[in-house]
Design an enzyme around this catalytic site. Structure first.
Site, PDB file in Angstrom:
ATOM      1  N   GLY A   1       0.820  -1.216   0.000  1.00 25.88           N
ATOM      2  CA  GLY A   1       0.000   0.000   0.000  1.00 25.88           C
ATOM      3  C   GLY A   1       0.850   1.261   0.000  1.00 25.88           C
ATOM      4  O   GLY A   1       2.083   1.212   0.073  1.00 25.88           O
TER       5      GLY A   1
ATOM      6  N   LEU B   1       1.271   3.605   2.277  1.00 21.56           N
ATOM      7  CA  LEU B   1       2.095   3.711   3.485  1.00 21.56           C
ATOM      8  C   LEU B   1       2.995   2.483   3.635  1.00 21.56           C
ATOM      9  O   LEU B   1       4.180   2.609   3.970  1.00 21.56           O
ATOM     10  CB  LEU B   1       1.194   3.857   4.719  1.00 21.56           C
ATOM     11  CG  LEU B   1       1.930   3.884   6.067  1.00 21.56           C
ATOM     12  CD1 LEU B   1       2.855   5.095   6.166  1.00 21.56           C
ATOM     13  CD2 LEU B   1       0.916   3.903   7.217  1.00 21.56           C
TER      14      LEU B   1
ATOM     15  N   ASP C   1      -4.408 -13.455   2.472  1.00 16.78           N
ATOM     16  CA  ASP C   1      -5.692 -12.763   2.612  1.00 16.78           C
ATOM     17  C   ASP C   1      -6.032 -12.653   4.095  1.00 16.78           C
ATOM     18  O   ASP C   1      -6.295 -13.658   4.761  1.00 16.78           O
ATOM     19  CB  ASP C   1      -6.780 -13.535   1.861  1.00 16.78           C
ATOM     20  CG  ASP C   1      -8.111 -12.775   1.876  1.00 16.78           C
ATOM     21  OD1 ASP C   1      -8.204 -11.741   2.572  1.00 16.78           O
ATOM     22  OD2 ASP C   1      -9.045 -13.239   1.189  1.00 16.78           O
TER      23      ASP C   1
ATOM     24  N   ALA D   1      -5.977  -1.856   5.314  1.00 17.92           N
ATOM     25  CA  ALA D   1      -7.320  -1.342   5.644  1.00 17.92           C
ATOM     26  C   ALA D   1      -8.006  -0.905   4.364  1.00 17.92           C
ATOM     27  O   ALA D   1      -7.354  -0.698   3.342  1.00 17.92           O
ATOM     28  CB  ALA D   1      -7.204  -0.143   6.591  1.00 17.92           C
TER      29      ALA D   1
ATOM     30  N   TYR E   1     -15.917   5.095   7.406  1.00 21.90           N
ATOM     31  CA  TYR E   1     -14.478   4.830   7.497  1.00 21.90           C
ATOM     32  C   TYR E   1     -13.947   5.184   8.885  1.00 21.90           C
ATOM     33  O   TYR E   1     -13.288   4.373   9.542  1.00 21.90           O
ATOM     34  CB  TYR E   1     -13.738   5.629   6.414  1.00 21.90           C
ATOM     35  CG  TYR E   1     -12.236   5.659   6.606  1.00 21.90           C
ATOM     36  CD1 TYR E   1     -11.476   4.499   6.493  1.00 21.90           C
ATOM     37  CD2 TYR E   1     -11.578   6.856   6.922  1.00 21.90           C
ATOM     38  CE1 TYR E   1     -10.101   4.525   6.691  1.00 21.90           C
ATOM     39  CE2 TYR E   1     -10.207   6.889   7.117  1.00 21.90           C
ATOM     40  CZ  TYR E   1      -9.478   5.719   7.006  1.00 21.90           C
ATOM     41  OH  TYR E   1      -8.120   5.751   7.212  1.00 21.90           O
TER      42      TYR E   1
ATOM     43  N   LYS F   1     -12.360   2.667  11.816  1.00 22.40           N
ATOM     44  CA  LYS F   1     -11.006   2.763  12.369  1.00 22.40           C
ATOM     45  C   LYS F   1     -11.073   2.954  13.887  1.00 22.40           C
ATOM     46  O   LYS F   1     -10.264   2.388  14.629  1.00 22.40           O
ATOM     47  CB  LYS F   1     -10.231   3.910  11.703  1.00 22.40           C
ATOM     48  CG  LYS F   1      -9.980   3.741  10.211  1.00 22.40           C
ATOM     49  CD  LYS F   1      -9.112   2.534   9.861  1.00 22.40           C
ATOM     50  CE  LYS F   1      -7.673   2.708  10.268  1.00 22.40           C
ATOM     51  NZ  LYS F   1      -6.814   1.594   9.774  1.00 22.40           N
TER      52      LYS F   1
HETATM   53  P1  NAP Z   1      -3.688   1.379   0.727  1.00 18.65           P
HETATM   54  O1  NAP Z   1      -2.710   2.100  -0.125  1.00 18.65           O
HETATM   55  O2  NAP Z   1      -5.116   1.311   0.281  1.00 18.65           O
HETATM   56  O3  NAP Z   1      -3.135  -0.097   0.948  1.00 18.65           O
HETATM   57  C1  NAP Z   1      -3.930  -1.067   1.528  1.00 18.65           C
HETATM   58  C2  NAP Z   1      -3.093  -2.323   1.726  1.00 18.65           C
HETATM   59  O4  NAP Z   1      -3.918  -3.322   2.346  1.00 18.65           O
HETATM   60  C3  NAP Z   1      -2.560  -2.927   0.446  1.00 18.65           C
HETATM   61  O5  NAP Z   1      -1.251  -3.398   0.668  1.00 18.65           O
HETATM   62  C4  NAP Z   1      -3.500  -4.084   0.188  1.00 18.65           C
HETATM   63  O6  NAP Z   1      -2.901  -5.157  -0.526  1.00 18.65           O
HETATM   64  C5  NAP Z   1      -3.781  -4.525   1.612  1.00 18.65           C
HETATM   65  N1  NAP Z   1      -5.031  -5.297   1.734  1.00 18.65           N
HETATM   66  C6  NAP Z   1      -6.281  -4.903   1.427  1.00 18.65           C
HETATM   67  N2  NAP Z   1      -7.157  -5.907   1.649  1.00 18.65           N
HETATM   68  C7  NAP Z   1      -6.434  -6.960   2.108  1.00 18.65           C
HETATM   69  C8  NAP Z   1      -6.754  -8.289   2.482  1.00 18.65           C
HETATM   70  N3  NAP Z   1      -8.014  -8.765   2.472  1.00 18.65           N
HETATM   71  N4  NAP Z   1      -5.745  -9.109   2.865  1.00 18.65           N
HETATM   72  C9  NAP Z   1      -4.463  -8.665   2.876  1.00 18.65           C
HETATM   73  N5  NAP Z   1      -4.103  -7.423   2.552  1.00 18.65           N
HETATM   74  C10 NAP Z   1      -5.073  -6.575   2.147  1.00 18.65           C
HETATM   75  O7  NAP Z   1      -3.715   2.007   2.208  1.00 18.65           O
HETATM   76  P2  NAP Z   1      -2.722   3.100   2.816  1.00 18.65           P
HETATM   77  O8  NAP Z   1      -3.068   4.415   2.257  1.00 18.65           O
HETATM   78  O9  NAP Z   1      -1.324   2.611   2.713  1.00 18.65           O
HETATM   79  O10 NAP Z   1      -3.209   3.109   4.331  1.00 18.65           O
HETATM   80  C11 NAP Z   1      -2.443   2.469   5.343  1.00 18.65           C
HETATM   81  C12 NAP Z   1      -3.087   2.762   6.700  1.00 18.65           C
HETATM   82  O11 NAP Z   1      -3.043   4.174   6.940  1.00 18.65           O
HETATM   83  C13 NAP Z   1      -4.551   2.355   6.792  1.00 18.65           C
HETATM   84  O12 NAP Z   1      -4.753   1.734   8.024  1.00 18.65           O
HETATM   85  C14 NAP Z   1      -5.313   3.659   6.708  1.00 18.65           C
HETATM   86  O13 NAP Z   1      -6.524   3.594   7.452  1.00 18.65           O
HETATM   87  C15 NAP Z   1      -4.328   4.629   7.326  1.00 18.65           C
HETATM   88  N6  NAP Z   1      -4.471   5.998   6.821  1.00 18.65           N
HETATM   89  C16 NAP Z   1      -4.314   6.256   5.486  1.00 18.65           C
HETATM   90  C17 NAP Z   1      -4.461   7.578   5.037  1.00 18.65           C
HETATM   91  C18 NAP Z   1      -4.291   7.927   3.569  1.00 18.65           C
HETATM   92  O14 NAP Z   1      -4.465   9.117   3.225  1.00 18.65           O
HETATM   93  N7  NAP Z   1      -3.939   6.991   2.695  1.00 18.65           N
HETATM   94  C19 NAP Z   1      -4.783   8.594   5.948  1.00 18.65           C
HETATM   95  C20 NAP Z   1      -4.906   8.278   7.306  1.00 18.65           C
HETATM   96  C21 NAP Z   1      -4.744   6.972   7.738  1.00 18.65           C
HETATM   97  P3  NAP Z   1      -2.983  -5.270  -2.150  1.00 18.65           P
HETATM   98  O15 NAP Z   1      -3.022  -3.870  -2.674  1.00 18.65           O
HETATM   99  O16 NAP Z   1      -1.734  -6.028  -2.496  1.00 18.65           O
HETATM  100  O17 NAP Z   1      -4.240  -6.019  -2.469  1.00 18.65           O
END
Ligand code: NAP
Length: 297
Positions: free
Chosen positions: A12, A14, A46, A70, A134, A138
């Site tokens: 992802g 992050l 998964d 997430a 969302y 969380k």
């Molecule tokens: P992201 O880019 O959407 O990445 C989500 C990750 O979760 C991917 O590696 C995905 O794997 C994996 N995933 C999804 N479903 C899954 C499943 N069933 N089994 C195993 N892996 C699974 O998210 P992010 O932006 O990096 O966010 C990381 C954290 O930061 C989250 O907890 C989010 O709530 C928090 N956050 C994010 C933001 C933001 O602006 N992005 C802001 C505040 C907080 P694949 O892609 O390989 O399927």
């Protein structure tokens, strides 16, 4: 002895930055899990397959789990609350229960969207009041983790950007299309955000893992540059010398899932511990987007 860290969500936005940072640390060994984009060293697991996850955790027995996986797009979560609860609440509960039995520490990544945005800045102990599915998921993930009795830390971060696979991947870099448009564009100037670089979060996470016992259970990390989406779009235009007179500040709440107006996170605990790094927005955004902008030179 090496600290063995299991990172979920390693593909992802992050997770990629955290994986890279942990890999560069001499005393850390990292195992990365993801799903559809898993390849190379990143294993496909998964997280919704609870039996498999339990078996793999029992055999890996990591020292720390950094749980980033997430569903994180508020409008998508609003339209699919069941899937959101499964991944954002049931999954961290399951992982944390197993971790409690193994004596594994869990770092859960959460969000400023657990707050309603009416009285910033928010300290870690301030009451939560999420406005959308969302944010509720969380917040409930945080609660589920606490209820298991595992040794946990929660790190809340705001809107993230960084080394994206495509500009659409982050709500910050997706403003590139708006910034380079030629027709007039209304852009949200109602909400104040604190766009934070994922590599800065990764540095914080790496240090937090090493200094675990010194720190409180809920921690905040954020940039210190308040910006509306309109101001971010203007900064992108400036970084790439696009005109910005087509950008129109919109002072009404944006459509879609309700969002907090200003959920600024108070980061004083990590700041006083000397943990943190802040990439200036104009530096971080130019680097994140340069490969998507055709050079005029
Ligand atoms: P992201 O880019 O959407 O990445 C989500 C990750 O979760 C991917 O590696 C995905 O794997 C994996 N995933 C999804 N479903 C899954 C499943 N069933 N089994 C195993 N892996 C699974 O998210 P992010 O932006 O990096 O966010 C990381 C954290 O930061 C989250 O907890 C989010 O709530 C928090 N956050 C994010 C933001 C933001 O602006 N992005 C802001 C505040 C907080 P694949 O892609 O390989 O399927």
């Amino acid at each position: 002895m090496d600290l063995h860290v299991l990172l979920t969500g390693a593909t992802g936005l992050l997770g990629r930055a955290v994986y890279h940072d942990l890999q560069s640390r001499p005393d850390t060994r990292v195992t990365g899990w993801a799903l559809s984009r898993a390849s190379g060293d990143i294993h496909s697991v998964d997280l919704l397959d609870f039996e498999t996850v339990a078996g793999k955790l029992q055999s890996l027995r990591p020292d720390v789990i950094v749980h980033t996986a997430a569903h994180r797009k508020p409008d998508v979560c609003e339209n699919d609350p069941d899937a959101t609860v499964k991944l954002n609440v049931d999954t961290p509960r399951h992982i944390a229960r197993i971790a409690a039995g193994l004596g594994t520490r869990v770092l859960y990544i959460s969000t400023d969207y657990v707050f309603d945005g009416t009285s910033p800045p928010y300290r870690p102990e301030d009451p939560t009041n999420p406005l959308n599915t969302y944010g509720r998921s969380k917040r409930d993930g945080e609660r589920a983790l606490r209820e298991t009795g595992c040794d946990y830390r929660i790190l809340r971060v705001p809107i993230l950007y960084g080394n994206v696979e495509s500009p659409e991947e982050s709500a910050v870099t997706s403003l590139l299309d708006i910034a380079k448009a030629s027709e007039p564009k209304n852009v949200d100037h109602w909400a104040t955000r604190y766009p934070t670089h994922v590599e800065d979060c990764a540095v914080v996470i790496g240090k937090l893992i090493c200094r675990w016992k010194e720190l409180g259970t809920i921690l905040h990390w954020s940039s210190d540059e308040p910006m509306s989406r309109y101001e971010m779009a203007c900064a992108i235009a400036e970084a790439f010398s696009f005109p910005s007179n087509h950008l129109i500040p919109a002072s009404q709440p944006p459509p879609g899932a309700p969002r907090p107006r200003n959920s600024h996170l108070d980061c004083s605990e990590l700041e006083s511990a000397g943990i943190g790094r802040r990439t200036p927005f104009k530096v971080g955004i130019a680097k994140a987007l340069e490969r998507f902008v055709v050079s005029k030179k």
